[in-house]
Scaffold this active site. Structure first.
Site, mmCIF file in Angstrom:
data_model
loop_
_atom_site.group_PDB
_atom_site.id
_atom_site.type_symbol
_atom_site.label_atom_id
_atom_site.label_comp_id
_atom_site.label_asym_id
_atom_site.label_seq_id
_atom_site.Cartn_x
_atom_site.Cartn_y
_atom_site.Cartn_z
ATOM 1 N N SER A 278 11.855 -3.736 -26.193
ATOM 2 C CA SER A 278 10.414 -3.784 -25.905
ATOM 3 C C SER A 278 9.866 -5.047 -26.545
ATOM 4 O O SER A 278 10.440 -5.567 -27.511
ATOM 5 C CB SER A 278 9.730 -2.563 -26.523
ATOM 6 O OG SER A 278 8.333 -2.768 -26.609
ATOM 7 N N TYR B 112 7.870 3.798 -33.171
ATOM 8 C CA TYR B 112 8.334 3.109 -31.957
ATOM 9 C C TYR B 112 8.674 1.644 -32.259
ATOM 10 O O TYR B 112 9.748 1.144 -31.895
ATOM 11 C CB TYR B 112 7.254 3.197 -30.879
ATOM 12 C CG TYR B 112 7.659 2.629 -29.537
ATOM 13 C CD1 TYR B 112 8.391 3.394 -28.631
ATOM 14 C CD2 TYR B 112 7.316 1.334 -29.173
ATOM 15 C CE1 TYR B 112 8.765 2.878 -27.391
ATOM 16 C CE2 TYR B 112 7.687 0.801 -27.943
ATOM 17 C CZ TYR B 112 8.403 1.580 -27.058
ATOM 18 O OH TYR B 112 8.778 1.059 -25.836
HETATM 19 P P1 NAP Z 1 9.585 7.030 -18.936
HETATM 20 O O1 NAP Z 1 9.261 6.902 -17.493
HETATM 21 O O2 NAP Z 1 8.816 7.981 -19.774
HETATM 22 O O3 NAP Z 1 11.130 7.306 -19.065
HETATM 23 C C1 NAP Z 1 11.740 7.663 -20.274
HETATM 24 C C2 NAP Z 1 13.103 8.193 -19.939
HETATM 25 O O4 NAP Z 1 13.790 8.497 -21.149
HETATM 26 C C3 NAP Z 1 13.044 9.489 -19.125
HETATM 27 O O5 NAP Z 1 13.997 9.375 -18.105
HETATM 28 C C4 NAP Z 1 13.466 10.549 -20.121
HETATM 29 O O6 NAP Z 1 14.175 11.637 -19.528
HETATM 30 C C5 NAP Z 1 14.416 9.748 -20.984
HETATM 31 N N1 NAP Z 1 14.658 10.384 -22.268
HETATM 32 C C6 NAP Z 1 13.767 10.685 -23.244
HETATM 33 N N2 NAP Z 1 14.400 11.275 -24.273
HETATM 34 C C7 NAP Z 1 15.708 11.334 -23.944
HETATM 35 C C8 NAP Z 1 16.861 11.834 -24.581
HETATM 36 N N3 NAP Z 1 16.799 12.388 -25.799
HETATM 37 N N4 NAP Z 1 18.060 11.740 -23.956
HETATM 38 C C9 NAP Z 1 18.136 11.178 -22.719
HETATM 39 N N5 NAP Z 1 17.071 10.701 -22.062
HETATM 40 C C10 NAP Z 1 15.878 10.785 -22.668
HETATM 41 O O7 NAP Z 1 9.386 5.609 -19.666
HETATM 42 P P2 NAP Z 1 9.865 4.127 -19.298
HETATM 43 O O8 NAP Z 1 8.682 3.276 -19.427
HETATM 44 O O9 NAP Z 1 10.637 4.091 -18.033
HETATM 45 O O10 NAP Z 1 10.789 3.816 -20.557
HETATM 46 C C11 NAP Z 1 12.153 3.445 -20.437
HETATM 47 C C12 NAP Z 1 12.514 2.517 -21.591
HETATM 48 O O11 NAP Z 1 11.749 1.320 -21.488
HETATM 49 C C13 NAP Z 1 12.214 3.079 -22.977
HETATM 50 O O12 NAP Z 1 13.245 2.733 -23.870
HETATM 51 C C14 NAP Z 1 10.928 2.379 -23.365
HETATM 52 O O13 NAP Z 1 10.783 2.264 -24.764
HETATM 53 C C15 NAP Z 1 11.155 1.018 -22.715
HETATM 54 N N6 NAP Z 1 9.936 0.252 -22.525
HETATM 55 C C16 NAP Z 1 8.966 0.650 -21.651
HETATM 56 C C17 NAP Z 1 7.836 -0.131 -21.514
HETATM 57 C C18 NAP Z 1 6.735 0.207 -20.546
HETATM 58 O O14 NAP Z 1 5.694 -0.477 -20.558
HETATM 59 N N7 NAP Z 1 6.867 1.233 -19.703
HETATM 60 C C19 NAP Z 1 7.669 -1.294 -22.271
HETATM 61 C C20 NAP Z 1 8.654 -1.659 -23.161
HETATM 62 C C21 NAP Z 1 9.790 -0.880 -23.275
HETATM 63 P P3 NAP Z 1 13.428 12.995 -19.043
HETATM 64 O O15 NAP Z 1 12.374 12.581 -18.069
HETATM 65 O O16 NAP Z 1 14.521 13.826 -18.455
HETATM 66 O O17 NAP Z 1 12.813 13.606 -20.282
#
Ligand code: NAP
Length: 287
Positions: free
Chosen positions: A172, A185
């Site tokens: 991130s 985080y």
């Molecule tokens: P998201 O749509 O909320 O997806 C998060 C994913 O993580 C979901 O598929 C969830 O699975 C899974 N997850 C959570 N806990 C878990 C566990 N214990 N074991 C296995 N899977 C687990 O969010 P996203 O934005 O796509 O985030 C994905 C990654 O990108 C994260 O690492 C986040 O920190 C990073 N990121 C996102 C952003 C942004 O702006 N969106 C920015 C920087 C970094 P379930 O749905 O089955 O619970």
């Protein structure tokens, strides 16, 4: 809205991000953690579209994972969903071992699963601190470790890839931007940066490439309150010089390229995909 943000270019409707790369990853086997939602979903689909077989990991949302599998099946590659909590060692070991049984090996590990449990630091419980570190940091360690064991065992297969294997850590911009109210985080992502660089240094001699992607603000469920209302969106856009919120496809496209031999000489790098968020936009008009 600031002078800079009122630029005419920001009033033109956005073109959707391009989707490309047929066959770039043909014959490779990829696992995407958190592949049922947001960035992981777009990445799993993009890898499948590029010719890779894909394991779609999820922890709670089985229907979401099955829908991703269905979409990937349309590309004529092998794919299935696998439930596992990435913070649980036995479950990660089983997940990678089941993949080796079913698909033969693993070439690409996208350690993407992550979550937030936000609170002002003085109100943050140890439980919420631990949960975020366990999923976002320990989970990436476990997934990388299990993938690397298989990369080492198998070595380079030149018909498939120039590398013995690739790990992509989903970090991130908060691996470098401090984030008040999100100390668990930000600390987890700071940890991911050093996890990634250390693994990259340790395993590069075996032709294992470890890199990270650092997304900026991407429209997914994890940060819904930051983009859901027009007011929140405007506030968020002040932090993004490029003047648009990111789409999960922006990250998926970066992941495909980074995983492919197009980036074979890219080792231990963080690929910032953030519309310029890390360029200290507050300094554009002052400082
Ligand atoms: P998201 O749509 O909320 O997806 C998060 C994913 O993580 C979901 O598929 C969830 O699975 C899974 N997850 C959570 N806990 C878990 C566990 N214990 N074991 C296995 N899977 C687990 O969010 P996203 O934005 O796509 O985030 C994905 C990654 O990108 C994260 O690492 C986040 O920190 C990073 N990121 C996102 C952003 C942004 O702006 N969106 C920015 C920087 C970094 P379930 O749905 O089955 O619970």
């Amino acid at each position: 809205m600031s002078e800079r943000r009122r630029s005419p270019v920001h009033t033109v409707p956005d073109r959707p991000p391009p989707v490309y790369a047929p066959e770039l990853l043909k014959g490779q086997k990829a696992l995407v953690t958190g592949g049922n939602s947001g960035i992981g979903k777009a990445t799993a689909i993009a890898l499948g579209r590029s010719g890779a077989d894909v394991v779609v990991n999820y922890v709670s949302d089985r229907p979401g994972a099955e829908a991703v599998v269905k979409e990937i099946e349309g590309f004529g590659v092998r794919t299935y969903a696998h439930q596992a909590d990435v913070s649980q060692e036995d479950q990660v070991i089983d997940m990678v071992s089941a993949m080796i049984d079913r698909l033969g090996t693993i070439d690409i590990m996208v350690a993407n699963a992550g979550l937030q449990r936000d609170a002002p630091t003085v109100e943050m419980t140890l439980k919420d601190w631990n949960k975020v570190i366990e999923v976002n940091l320990t989970g990436q360690f476990l997934c990388a470790r299990e993938a690397i064991k298989e990369f080492q065992r198998r070595g380079v297969v030149p018909e498939v890839s120039r590398a013995a294997g690739k790990v992509i850590c989903m970090s991130s911009v908060h691996q470098m931007i401090p984030w008040a109210g999100h100390v668990n985080y930000a600390a987890s992502k700071g940890g991911v940066a050093m996890l990634m660089e250390t693994l990259a240094q340790e395993f590069a001699p075996q032709r294992i490439r470890v890199n990270a992607i650092a997304p900026g603000a991407i429209r997914t469920p994890i940060n819904r309150p930051a983009w859901e209302t027009p007011e929140a969106r405007e506030k968020l856009l002040e932090l993004i010089p490029y003047g648009r919120i990111g789409d999960p496809q922006d990250i998926a496209n970066a992941a495909v390229v980074l995983a492919s031999d197009l980036c074979d000489y890219v080792v231990g790098t963080t690929f910032y995909v953030d519309g310029g968020m890390t360029l200290f936009p507050g300094f554009a008009t002052g400082g």
